[in-house]
Design an enzyme around this catalytic site. Structure first.
Site, PDB file in Angstrom:
ATOM      1  N   ARG A 103      33.722   9.581 -21.794  1.00 14.22           N
ATOM      2  CA  ARG A 103      33.171   8.482 -20.987  1.00 14.22           C
ATOM      3  C   ARG A 103      33.113   8.997 -19.550  1.00 14.22           C
ATOM      4  O   ARG A 103      34.156   9.273 -18.946  1.00 14.22           O
ATOM      5  CB  ARG A 103      34.076   7.250 -21.101  1.00 14.22           C
ATOM      6  N   HIS A 130      24.949   3.862 -23.390  1.00 15.30           N
ATOM      7  CA  HIS A 130      26.147   3.475 -24.151  1.00 15.30           C
ATOM      8  C   HIS A 130      25.754   3.406 -25.639  1.00 15.30           C
ATOM      9  O   HIS A 130      25.661   2.328 -26.232  1.00 15.30           O
ATOM     10  CB  HIS A 130      26.665   2.128 -23.649  1.00 15.30           C
ATOM     11  N   GLN A 133      27.889   1.595 -28.430  1.00 16.72           N
ATOM     12  CA  GLN A 133      27.777   0.147 -28.305  1.00 16.72           C
ATOM     13  C   GLN A 133      26.507  -0.351 -28.991  1.00 16.72           C
ATOM     14  O   GLN A 133      26.538  -1.296 -29.781  1.00 16.72           O
ATOM     15  CB  GLN A 133      27.755  -0.228 -26.811  1.00 16.72           C
ATOM     16  N   ASP A 225      25.188  -8.499 -20.081  1.00 14.77           N
ATOM     17  CA  ASP A 225      26.279  -7.577 -19.708  1.00 14.77           C
ATOM     18  C   ASP A 225      26.667  -7.907 -18.268  1.00 14.77           C
ATOM     19  O   ASP A 225      25.993  -8.699 -17.598  1.00 14.77           O
ATOM     20  CB  ASP A 225      25.784  -6.121 -19.848  1.00 14.77           C
ATOM     21  N   CYS A 265      28.651  -6.971 -24.676  1.00 16.72           N
ATOM     22  CA  CYS A 265      29.432  -5.785 -25.060  1.00 16.72           C
ATOM     23  C   CYS A 265      30.902  -5.923 -24.675  1.00 16.72           C
ATOM     24  O   CYS A 265      31.744  -5.231 -25.235  1.00 16.72           O
ATOM     25  CB  CYS A 265      28.822  -4.545 -24.428  1.00 16.72           C
ATOM     26  N   ARG A 293      32.672  -2.006 -33.408  1.00 19.71           N
ATOM     27  CA  ARG A 293      32.797  -0.699 -32.739  1.00 19.71           C
ATOM     28  C   ARG A 293      33.650   0.223 -33.613  1.00 19.71           C
ATOM     29  O   ARG A 293      33.351   1.402 -33.784  1.00 19.71           O
ATOM     30  CB  ARG A 293      33.434  -0.847 -31.352  1.00 19.71           C
TER      31      ARG A 293
HETATM   32  N1   CP Z   1      32.244  -2.422 -24.547  1.00 21.68           N
HETATM   33  C1   CP Z   1      33.022  -1.396 -24.150  1.00 21.68           C
HETATM   34  O1   CP Z   1      32.641  -0.224 -24.190  1.00 21.68           O
HETATM   35  O2   CP Z   1      34.253  -1.792 -23.726  1.00 21.68           O
HETATM   36  P1   CP Z   1      35.362  -0.896 -23.005  1.00 21.68           P
HETATM   37  O3   CP Z   1      34.865  -0.601 -21.616  1.00 21.68           O
HETATM   38  O4   CP Z   1      36.576  -1.770 -23.027  1.00 21.68           O
HETATM   39  O5   CP Z   1      35.542   0.365 -23.786  1.00 21.68           O
HETATM   40  N1  NVA Z   2      27.612  -1.821 -18.095  1.00 21.05           N
HETATM   41  C1  NVA Z   2      29.040  -1.856 -18.242  1.00 21.05           C
HETATM   42  C2  NVA Z   2      29.431  -1.717 -19.677  1.00 21.05           C
HETATM   43  C3  NVA Z   2      30.894  -1.755 -19.951  1.00 21.05           C
HETATM   44  C4  NVA Z   2      31.232  -1.561 -21.393  1.00 21.05           C
HETATM   45  C5  NVA Z   2      29.660  -0.750 -17.412  1.00 21.05           C
HETATM   46  O1  NVA Z   2      29.128   0.361 -17.395  1.00 21.05           O
HETATM   47  O2  NVA Z   2      30.670  -1.002 -16.750  1.00 21.05           O
END
Ligand code: CP
Ligand code: NVA
Length: 308
Positions: A103, A130, A133, A225, A265, A293
């Site tokens: 990530r 993502h 997701q 989101d 999400c 997930r």
């Molecule tokens: N939706 C998602 O990726 O959540 P986290 O940021 O908690 O991993």
């Molecule tokens: N768009 C959000 C998604 C989190 C799962 C972010 O990047 O923070």
């Protein structure tokens, strides 16, 4: 790099491959014990530059349930945080582990990881995308509605990483997608152009609009989101003003189809992008999404392992 398959973006999968992964996710979810040794003795390294609840826990628990093991590696605790190159990190980790999930902020880091790793690399969220997701979300929608072709998906709010991955995946599963965002916060044109090519090939529609009502009208899925993603916290106050009309509240949600579902999400900022009455309503499937997930990522790991 050889022939290792990575999972950096859903656009590297064909519709057929998505079906395969969904079928695998369905059986893994139904009979998890039958897959208890699928990745016996295998290890997943999980690099995190940003926080996570769902991604971290679902990958870690998923590996455990498949007979393997996951390592949580905060980017700050790795030598990466002190300037070791991503290339050397990829080559080193590949000597120890069987998969790498990362990530990151810059999508380019994932590309460099994949180019230098000799094991599959999975995108656990970047500023741009993502994909885990999006796959879990369309799996959730298919569990509820069965056939997806011809159904309308409405995404409201920021044209961010989640919006990009949903937009790139919708044509591959046969859904029309409407994305309503305020001026200046639209999806990135690079991803739109790519997604439109998929939509042309699949005979589906992608509509970008400023009008939240146009997007939600008769939709089967209403998705939103956060307005400020990780790394954009300093813009939160400004964004709350810009996005105010895009809040998914009861009045907006009631324009959707009678059997519409609400999706997010997570994490959600209640009272901002969505009201309690919508996210807590019986039509909200946000925790089914979160659960899926786990099942879908287990399927992705097994599938990538089989492709090696
Ligand atoms: N939706 C998602 O990726 O959540 P986290 O940021 O908690 O991993
Ligand atoms: N768009 C959000 C998604 C989190 C799962 C972010 O990047 O923070």
């Amino acid at each position: 790099m050889g022939n290792v398959r990575h999972f950096l973006c859903t656009s590297t999968l064909t519709s057929e491959e998505i079906k395969e992964i969904f079928e695998l996710a369905r059986v893994v979810k139904k009979s998890p014990k039958e897959y208890a040794n699928s990745l016996k003795g295998k290890t997943l390294a999980m690099i995190f530059e940003k926080p996570s609840t769902r991604t971290r826990v679902s990958f870690e628990v998923g590996m455990l349930q498949l007979g393997g093991h996951a390592l949580y590696l905060s980017a700050n605790d790795l030598q990466l945080g002190r300037g070791e190159s991503i290339e050397d990190t990829a080559k080193t980790l590949s000597r120890y582990v069987d998969f790498i999930m990362a990530r990151v902020y810059q999508d380019d880091k994932l590309r460099k990881l994949a180019e230098n790793a000799t094991v599959p690399v999975i995108n656990g969220l970047s500023n741009d995308l993502h994909p885990c997701q999006a796959l879990a979300d369309f799996f959730t929608i298919s569990e509820i509605f069965g056939e997806l072709r011809g159904r309308k998906f409405a995404y409201l709010g920021d044209g961010n990483n989640v919006a990009h991955s949903l937009m790139l995946t919708a044509p591959l599963v046969g859904m029309d997608i409407y994305i309503a965002s305020p001026e200046g916060y639209w999806v990135d044109s690079r991803f739109f152009v790519k997604a439109q090519l998929f939509a042309d090939a699949a005979g589906t529609r992608i509509v970008l609009t400023r009008d939240p009502k146009e997007a939600v009208m008769h939709a089967s899925v209403v998705y939103t989101d956060v307005w400020a993603s990780m790394g954009q916290e300093s813009e939160s106050v400004e964004r709350e003003k810009v996005f105010a009309d895009y809040q998914v509240n009861y009045s907006l949600f009631s324009l959707a189809a009678h059997d519409a579902i609400f999706m997010h999400c997570l994490p959600a900022y209640r009272g901002k992008e969505v009201t309690d009455e919508v996210i807590d309503s019986p039509q909200s499937v946000v925790f089914d999404q979160a659960e899926n997930r786990l099942h879908v990522q287990k399927a992705i790991l097994i599938w990538l392992n089989e492709k090696r």
